[in-house]
Structures are given as C-alpha cells and as structure tokens.
Design a protein around this motif. Structure first.
Motif, PDB file in Angstrom:
ATOM      1  N   ASP A 169      33.941   4.321 -28.344  1.00  0.00           N
ATOM      2  CA  ASP A 169      33.323   5.910 -28.830  1.00  0.00           C
ATOM      3  C   ASP A 169      34.355   6.923 -29.358  1.00  0.00           C
ATOM      4  O   ASP A 169      35.598   6.855 -29.115  1.00  0.00           O
ATOM      5  CB  ASP A 169      33.706   6.146 -26.951  1.00  0.00           C
ATOM      6  CG  ASP A 169      31.732   5.326 -26.553  1.00  0.00           C
ATOM      7  OD1 ASP A 169      31.182   4.680 -27.095  1.00  0.00           O
ATOM      8  OD2 ASP A 169      32.374   5.764 -24.832  1.00  0.00           O
ATOM      9  N   TYR A 170      33.573   7.674 -29.542  1.00  0.00           N
ATOM     10  CA  TYR A 170      34.147   9.268 -30.001  1.00  0.00           C
ATOM     11  C   TYR A 170      34.789  10.235 -29.065  1.00  0.00           C
ATOM     12  O   TYR A 170      33.694  10.431 -28.426  1.00  0.00           O
ATOM     13  CB  TYR A 170      34.093   9.414 -31.423  1.00  0.00           C
ATOM     14  CG  TYR A 170      34.708   8.611 -32.718  1.00  0.00           C
ATOM     15  CD1 TYR A 170      35.416   9.395 -33.783  1.00  0.00           C
ATOM     16  CD2 TYR A 170      33.722   7.235 -32.867  1.00  0.00           C
ATOM     17  CE1 TYR A 170      35.754   8.422 -34.488  1.00  0.00           C
ATOM     18  CE2 TYR A 170      34.170   6.460 -34.324  1.00  0.00           C
ATOM     19  CZ  TYR A 170      34.742   7.252 -34.851  1.00  0.00           C
ATOM     20  OH  TYR A 170      35.329   6.447 -35.775  1.00  0.00           O
ATOM     21  N   TYR A 171      35.456  10.905 -29.407  1.00  0.00           N
ATOM     22  CA  TYR A 171      36.005  12.132 -28.962  1.00  0.00           C
ATOM     23  C   TYR A 171      35.296  13.392 -29.165  1.00  0.00           C
ATOM     24  O   TYR A 171      35.816  13.095 -30.476  1.00  0.00           O
ATOM     25  CB  TYR A 171      36.566  12.362 -27.619  1.00  0.00           C
ATOM     26  CG  TYR A 171      36.961  10.728 -26.518  1.00  0.00           C
ATOM     27  CD1 TYR A 171      36.442  10.182 -26.044  1.00  0.00           C
ATOM     28  CD2 TYR A 171      38.500  11.047 -26.135  1.00  0.00           C
ATOM     29  CE1 TYR A 171      36.538   9.881 -25.378  1.00  0.00           C
ATOM     30  CE2 TYR A 171      39.225  10.019 -25.538  1.00  0.00           C
ATOM     31  CZ  TYR A 171      37.845   9.398 -24.477  1.00  0.00           C
ATOM     32  OH  TYR A 171      38.155   8.298 -23.345  1.00  0.00           O
TER      33      TYR A 171
ATOM     34  N   LEU B 121      32.229  11.396 -27.104  1.00  0.00           N
ATOM     35  CA  LEU B 121      31.853  11.801 -25.512  1.00  0.00           C
ATOM     36  C   LEU B 121      32.711  13.584 -25.429  1.00  0.00           C
ATOM     37  O   LEU B 121      33.694  12.595 -26.180  1.00  0.00           O
ATOM     38  CB  LEU B 121      33.021  10.687 -24.201  1.00  0.00           C
ATOM     39  CG  LEU B 121      32.083   9.370 -24.472  1.00  0.00           C
ATOM     40  CD1 LEU B 121      32.774   8.903 -23.323  1.00  0.00           C
ATOM     41  CD2 LEU B 121      30.167   9.842 -23.728  1.00  0.00           C
TER      42      LEU B 121
ATOM     43  N   LYS C 162      39.061   9.194 -31.545  1.00  0.00           N
ATOM     44  CA  LYS C 162      39.071   8.398 -32.025  1.00  0.00           C
ATOM     45  C   LYS C 162      40.133   7.148 -31.122  1.00  0.00           C
ATOM     46  O   LYS C 162      41.007   6.792 -31.784  1.00  0.00           O
ATOM     47  CB  LYS C 162      38.761   6.970 -33.226  1.00  0.00           C
ATOM     48  CG  LYS C 162      38.441   5.596 -32.909  1.00  0.00           C
ATOM     49  CD  LYS C 162      36.798   5.427 -32.403  1.00  0.00           C
ATOM     50  CE  LYS C 162      36.945   3.829 -32.393  1.00  0.00           C
ATOM     51  NZ  LYS C 162      37.972   3.352 -31.728  1.00  0.00           N
TER      52      LYS C 162
ATOM     53  N   GLY D   9      30.926   4.070 -34.998  1.00  0.00           N
ATOM     54  CA  GLY D   9      30.484   4.690 -33.535  1.00  0.00           C
ATOM     55  C   GLY D   9      29.042   4.948 -33.431  1.00  0.00           C
ATOM     56  O   GLY D   9      28.404   5.080 -33.958  1.00  0.00           O
TER      57      GLY D   9
ATOM     58  N   ARG E 160      28.979   6.836 -30.099  1.00  0.00           N
ATOM     59  CA  ARG E 160      28.630   7.455 -29.103  1.00  0.00           C
ATOM     60  C   ARG E 160      29.702   8.856 -28.785  1.00  0.00           C
ATOM     61  O   ARG E 160      30.799   8.707 -29.585  1.00  0.00           O
ATOM     62  CB  ARG E 160      28.330   7.011 -27.377  1.00  0.00           C
ATOM     63  CG  ARG E 160      27.394   6.055 -27.170  1.00  0.00           C
ATOM     64  CD  ARG E 160      27.803   5.505 -25.364  1.00  0.00           C
ATOM     65  NE  ARG E 160      28.802   5.172 -25.398  1.00  0.00           N
ATOM     66  CZ  ARG E 160      29.409   5.350 -23.680  1.00  0.00           C
ATOM     67  NH1 ARG E 160      27.969   5.369 -22.926  1.00  0.00           N
ATOM     68  NH2 ARG E 160      30.385   4.953 -23.435  1.00  0.00           N
TER      69      ARG E 160
ATOM     70  N   GLU F  44      24.430  10.420 -27.633  1.00  0.00           N
ATOM     71  CA  GLU F  44      24.044   8.982 -28.382  1.00  0.00           C
ATOM     72  C   GLU F  44      23.856   8.997 -29.503  1.00  0.00           C
ATOM     73  O   GLU F  44      22.827   9.764 -29.830  1.00  0.00           O
ATOM     74  CB  GLU F  44      23.030   8.565 -27.328  1.00  0.00           C
ATOM     75  CG  GLU F  44      23.844   7.709 -26.553  1.00  0.00           C
ATOM     76  CD  GLU F  44      22.417   6.849 -25.278  1.00  0.00           C
ATOM     77  OE1 GLU F  44      23.245   5.692 -25.657  1.00  0.00           O
ATOM     78  OE2 GLU F  44      21.851   7.643 -25.044  1.00  0.00           O
TER      79      GLU F  44
ATOM     80  N   MET G  61      27.547  13.834 -23.673  1.00  0.00           N
ATOM     81  CA  MET G  61      27.768  12.895 -24.487  1.00  0.00           C
ATOM     82  C   MET G  61      26.693  12.657 -25.261  1.00  0.00           C
ATOM     83  O   MET G  61      25.423  13.024 -24.822  1.00  0.00           O
ATOM     84  CB  MET G  61      27.153  11.125 -22.957  1.00  0.00           C
ATOM     85  CG  MET G  61      27.251   9.740 -24.002  1.00  0.00           C
ATOM     86  SD  MET G  61      27.144   8.141 -23.341  1.00  0.00           S
ATOM     87  CE  MET G  61      25.085   8.387 -23.084  1.00  0.00           C
TER      88      MET G  61
END
Length: 361
Positions: free
Chosen positions: A83-85, A118, A77, A114, A116, A359, A357
């Motif tokens: 967004d989160y990865y 990615l 984060k 959160g 999304r 969603e 991504m």
C-alpha cells in the motif's frame, strides 16, 4: 504537469522554493492556536533525514492554481507494504482541486503497481495518522490529529472511504466529594497481589522508556498500520517527550521485577510545543508541565496476562487529577478497545477520527 483546469502539480525538492511553499502553506489554512505543524519533522521527511526515512520512500507534492498554492500532500511507500500512504495533506475547500490532485497522485501509484492509498498517515504509525471527523468546536489538544471540518468532504469526493474509527473521550473535572469505588478496589487488589506502581524519575527515562518500548511493541503489533521500528529509532522519535512529560503523571506497573503495564499522560500544551521556542513560550511550557488544567492519556498498555490492571493503574492518576482540579482526555482510542469504556459516568464529550482508504481500479 498541468491539468485541464490549470491545476499545476510540482514535486517538492529539499532546499528549493517548492519546499518553502510546502512548509508555509498550513499557515494559510489554520488559525494560530490550531496549527499543529512540526516544521522540523516535515523538513526531515523531505530531505530523507528522518529517523524512519530508511523504512519508506517519500515524495511531497504541491498543487498551484493561477500561481497560488492551493493543495499539498506526500505519497509514502512503506518498504514492508504494498500500500501507499497519503500524508501531510492540506488543501483549500475545493472539491475540483481535490479530485484533480488525487487523480494525478493515483496515476503515480498505478505506475508503481500500487492498488490502495491509505491516509492520512504522516509516514508511519509512530508519527501520526487519522483525520478528525467530529469535534471541531474546541482548539486541538496536544498530539490530536486536527484538520478543517471540510476535509472529510474532500476525501469522500475523491473516492476515499472510512475504514477505521477512533475516539478521544473528554472527562469532567472530578468533584471533591466524588470517589470511584471501583477504581479504588481494583488498585488495592493488585497491590495486595504484589504489583508495584511507580512514577519514574526524569533521569531514569532513557532506561525506562526502553522497557515501555518492548512492551508497547508487543501490545500494539496488531493495531492498524503498526510498523516495527528499532529501539534506536523509537528513542530518536520520542526524544523530545522527556522534556514535556510530568513524570508524576506517568504510572508503570511491575510484577516480579517485570514491566507489565504503563500509563503515560502528557499535560495539554495545545500547540505550544510546535511553536517557535521563544523565552515566553518556554516559560508557558514549564508552567503547564508543573500544573496543567488538562492531561492527555497518550498511551495505556497492559500485558494480556494481567487483565484488569488498566483500571488499577488509572486510580493513582485519577487521584492526582482530582487533587489538581484538572480535566483529562483519553486520546485516540480505537473503537474496539476496552479503554473506550473507562469511567463512562464522568465522560462529557468525545471527538472522532477516521482512517481512510482509496482503492484503485
């Protein structure tokens, strides 16, 4: 935590068996010459000791089925984004395991509001991101995102969609009789305008790299996933680069004492620089640094007030690659970037990569 089909997911803890499992798992997925893992980087991420650790929260997870590890990944984060990865992902070829794993991680993201996810992103723009989707016939070149060919299928099954696309272009070795008139004329025209093209000395790199950092930060700020870092963080992240660069293949362009362009290539070491540094591997690295069979264009940037300079900087590299009878790869170019169309007549193949991504509803 346990899913109905017996997939158990555990948080990875520094210094415990979960960390050892996380670090060892990629060795089950890849052949020896395809493993591009930096164990020291992953350990630093898990322990929170990476130079970029203050810029995000990081939590790695292992997935086990019947006591055997089958999947791993980390939720990151960034403090500057909502967004989160999803990074440091590896998995066996099983869609059911993938969907269960992502469902659990998605719930964790939802709990934090959160929207999304990615990926793949190894924590930051600066550390590595993107998934290979084409070009699995070759062993990976140094710095190339590499993964099994079934990964895109897994991510798609889990609900991820491709949102950005990149290519790496492979060029033929240059025949002795071949000459690019366009490159030569472009180079000469900039020389006549007072531009200086130099290759820095190794001992000057600590100073020169900060000039590159200033220009690179300006040029790359609109790239997908770009993250602002300090000069100190940049220096730490790329400290080892100094030892493996062939500085005769680095070109810097100056106008009125100001850096206005850079072209940084790296000899293709394959995955040598990620392996244990034995005397034999060190000797192989030193030899390739001196005379590689292929060079990777890692970074090319030009101040927008100096259009056309990119081709001019390419010319000295073009001549050296030709003299050394080597090949070159233009690496990880965004699909909308003009450098994707450099010297197309010499291009022989390309690899493709995507950013994905998910969603969350």
């Amino acid at each position: 935590m346990t899913t109905p089909n017996s997939l158990e997911i555990f948080s990875v803890v520094s210094g415990e068996q979960t960390e050892a499992d996380f670090l060892q798992f990629p060795q089950r997925i890849y052949k020896k010459d395809e493993l591009m893992q930096s164990i020291s980087e992953e350990q630093a991420q898990i322990s929170g000791q990476h130079p970029l650790s203050p810029t995000y929260t990081f939590q790695a997870f292992n997935g086990y089925q019947e006591g055997q590890m089958v999947i791993r990944g980390a939720l990151i984060k960034p403090h500057h984004l909502e967004d989160y990865y999803l990074g440091y992902f590896e998995a066996v070829d099983d869609v059911t395991i993938m969907t269960q794993f992502i469902n659990i991680l998605s719930e964790k993201v939802r709990e934090k509001n959160g929207k999304r996810v990615l990926g793949p992103v190894q924590g930051s723009f600066w550390l590595g991101y993107r998934m290979k989707v084409k070009g699995f016939e070759r062993t990976p070149f140094t710095s190339e995102p590499h993964n099994p060919a079934y990964y895109p299928k897994l991510w798609q099954a889990a609900g991820f969609k491709e949102i950005e696309h990149y290519t790496s272009n492979f060029y033929h070795s240059i025949p002795p009789q071949y000459e690019s008139t366009k490159l030569a004329k472009r180079y000469q025209s900039f020389v006549e305008k007072g531009y200086r093209f130099i290759s820095p000395k190794r001992e000057d790199w600590s100073t020169v790299s900060l000039e590159v950092f200033d220009l690179l930060s300006t040029l790359y700020k609109d790239f997908p996933l770009y993250q602002k870092v300090t000069a100190e963080q940049f220096t730490h992240i790329f400290a080892d680069l100094k030892q493996v660069i062939d500085f005769s293949m680095v070109k810097l362009a100056y106008k009125d004492q100001q850096l206005v362009g850079f072209l940084i290539t790296l000899p293709d070491y394959g995955n040598l620089i990620y392996r244990k540094m034995t005397m034999l591997n060190l000797a192989k690295i030193l030899y390739k640094r001196w005379r590689a069979k292929r060079y990777i264009i890692l970074y090319l940037g030009v101040d927008p007030n100096h259009l056309g300079l990119g081709l001019a900087m390419s010319y000295p590299v073009f001549r050296q690659v030709k003299q050394r009878k080597a090949e070159i790869v233009g690496a990880l170019i965004h699909e909308k970037t003009v450098t994707d169309r450099y010297v197309t007549e010499m291009q022989k193949d390309s690899h493709a990569y995507s950013l994905w991504m998910l969603e969350l509803e």
